[in-house]
Structures are given as structure tokens and as C-alpha cells.
Design a protein around this motif. Structure first.
Motif, PDB file in Angstrom:
ATOM      1  N   ASP A 254       0.707  -1.076   0.064  1.00  0.00           N
ATOM      2  CA  ASP A 254       0.053   0.045  -0.051  1.00  0.00           C
ATOM      3  C   ASP A 254       0.917   1.181   0.124  1.00  0.00           C
ATOM      4  OD1 ASP A 254      -2.572  -0.115  -0.187  1.00  0.00           O
ATOM      5  OD2 ASP A 254      -3.044   0.111   1.899  1.00  0.00           O
ATOM      6  N   HIS A 255       0.524   2.197  -0.992  1.00  0.00           N
ATOM      7  CA  HIS A 255       1.297   3.392  -0.806  1.00  0.00           C
ATOM      8  C   HIS A 255       0.526   4.420  -0.443  1.00  0.00           C
ATOM      9  CE1 HIS A 255       4.566   1.788  -3.512  1.00  0.00           C
ATOM     10  NE2 HIS A 255       3.765   1.186  -3.960  1.00  0.00           N
ATOM     11  N   THR A 256       1.060   5.387   0.177  1.00  0.00           N
ATOM     12  CA  THR A 256       0.437   6.425   0.800  1.00  0.00           C
ATOM     13  C   THR A 256      -0.650   7.554  -0.016  1.00  0.00           C
ATOM     14  OG1 THR A 256       2.048   7.885   0.872  1.00  0.00           O
ATOM     15  CG2 THR A 256       2.077   6.674   2.994  1.00  0.00           C
ATOM     16  N   TYR A 257      -0.222   7.484  -0.991  1.00  0.00           N
ATOM     17  CA  TYR A 257      -0.929   8.189  -2.127  1.00  0.00           C
ATOM     18  C   TYR A 257      -2.360   7.375  -2.656  1.00  0.00           C
ATOM     19  CZ  TYR A 257       1.977   5.966  -5.422  1.00  0.00           C
ATOM     20  OH  TYR A 257       2.539   4.873  -6.267  1.00  0.00           O
ATOM     21  N   GLN A 258      -2.174   6.138  -2.289  1.00  0.00           N
ATOM     22  CA  GLN A 258      -3.451   5.326  -2.753  1.00  0.00           C
ATOM     23  C   GLN A 258      -4.473   5.449  -1.800  1.00  0.00           C
ATOM     24  OE1 GLN A 258      -1.651   1.565  -3.380  1.00  0.00           O
ATOM     25  NE2 GLN A 258      -0.951   2.313  -5.857  1.00  0.00           N
ATOM     26  N   ARG A 259      -4.368   5.832  -0.497  1.00  0.00           N
ATOM     27  CA  ARG A 259      -5.196   5.959   0.424  1.00  0.00           C
ATOM     28  C   ARG A 259      -5.941   7.259   0.786  1.00  0.00           C
ATOM     29  NH1 ARG A 259      -2.885   4.169   5.880  1.00  0.00           N
ATOM     30  NH2 ARG A 259      -1.007   4.576   4.795  1.00  0.00           N
ATOM     31  N   PRO A 260      -7.260   7.560   1.144  1.00  0.00           N
ATOM     32  CA  PRO A 260      -7.543   8.709   1.477  1.00  0.00           C
ATOM     33  C   PRO A 260      -6.529   9.587   2.345  1.00  0.00           C
ATOM     34  CG  PRO A 260      -9.077   7.027   2.288  1.00  0.00           C
ATOM     35  CD  PRO A 260      -8.005   6.163   1.511  1.00  0.00           C
ATOM     36  N   LEU A 261      -6.605  10.744   2.464  1.00  0.00           N
ATOM     37  CA  LEU A 261      -5.767  11.564   3.139  1.00  0.00           C
ATOM     38  C   LEU A 261      -6.504  11.563   4.611  1.00  0.00           C
ATOM     39  CD1 LEU A 261      -3.234  13.443   3.356  1.00  0.00           C
ATOM     40  CD2 LEU A 261      -4.794  15.091   2.490  1.00  0.00           C
ATOM     41  N   GLN A 262      -5.814  11.576   5.643  1.00  0.00           N
ATOM     42  CA  GLN A 262      -6.246  11.646   6.888  1.00  0.00           C
ATOM     43  C   GLN A 262      -5.825  12.890   7.703  1.00  0.00           C
ATOM     44  OE1 GLN A 262      -8.113   9.143   8.576  1.00  0.00           O
ATOM     45  NE2 GLN A 262      -7.818   8.020   6.640  1.00  0.00           N
TER      46      GLN A 262
END
Length: 156
Positions: free
Chosen positions: A2-10
């Protein structure tokens, strides 16, 4: 993976969304001083006025205490002034004369200000009185013209 740019921004709970226009006006915590030439001039004038006032009060207090001491020692007023003047060095004499000149100029400015205020007040009263008199005269002339009108009609 999982890359951070693939998850919604927290985001934190107390965040604020800023538009691009608002971002241009933020300074990001940088320290900046915006002083205008007018503020520098006002500061310089305040410092000068306060310094002159402080020097004037000090000179006046010194002169009064010196005169009191001389009078308490039994000298006459003229001798006390001569004694006080004799104790001054050249720069103190120059400063005393300068401060006396500034004091005289201040008294002149205050007297002129009072005179102009009274003059303006009297002029305002005169102008108001003249306006009232002119208005009464105009009303009286209008009333006389109205009274003459029926007489002219009767003559015709």
C-alpha cells in the motif's frame, strides 16, 4: 504494498481548508515587520517631543530648586537669580535660554490658539445672527409683497 497516495488523506480533527487565494496571504509563521515611513516619522517626532519635555522638566526643576535654596539662604530674588546663573556652565546657559525660548513659543502658540478659537466662535455667532436677520427680512418682504398683491389687483 500500500502506498500512501493510494489511501484517502487523513487530516486532524481541527483542520481548516484554505483555497489557493487564501494561501497566498499566509506567511507560514515567518517573522516579518512592515514599517512605513510615516510610522518612522511619527516615532521620531514622539521621541523628540518627549526628550524635549523631559529636558524642560529637568531644567525647570533644577532652576526652581536652585532658586528655593538661594532664597532659603537669605538672598533676595535678584541675587538668587544671579547666583543661580553664575553656577551654570556655558552649555547649561545655552540650554536654559533655548528652553525659555521654546517655553515662550509654546505660550505664544497657546495664546494664539485661544484667540483663534474665540474669534471663530464670535464669527460663528455673527454669521448665525446675520443669517437669521436675513431670513426675517426675506420673510417680511415676502409678506409685504403678498399684502400688496390684492391692492394691485383691486387697482386694475
Amino acid at each position: 504494498m500500500d502506498h500512501t497516495y493510494q489511501r484517502p488523506l487523513q487530516l486532524p480533527a481541527g483542520y481548516s481548508v484554505l483555497s489557493a487565494e487564501e494561501m497566498t496571504y499566509t506567511e507560514g509563521g515567518a517573522f516579518s515587520i512592515n514599517i512605513t515611513p510615516q510610522q518612522v516619522m511619527a516615532f521620531g517626532i514622539n521621541v523628540t517631543v518627549n526628550l524635549l519635555g523631559l529636558m524642560g522638566r529637568y531644567a525647570f526643576q533644577g532652576a526652581v530648586s536652585g532658586m528655593q535654596n538661594a532664597l532659603n539662604d537669605g538672598l533676595s530674588v535678584g541675587d538668587a537669580i544671579g547666583h543661580y546663573w553664575g553656577k551654570l556652565n556655558t552649555w547649561s546657559k545655552v540650554a536654559t535660554i533655548g528652553m525659555a525660548g521654546l517655553g515662550g513659543y509654546y505660550a505664544y502658540c497657546q495664546a494664539r490658539s485661544i484667540y483663534l478659537s474665540i474669534k471663530n466662535l464670535v464669527d460663528a455667532f455673527k454669521n448665525t445672527y446675520n443669517e437669521i436677520q436675513a431670513k426675517k427680512k426675506a420673510e417680511q418682504e415676502a409678506a409685504e409683497q403678498q399684502n400688496c398683491l390684492p391692492t394691485l389687483v383691486a387697482l386694475c
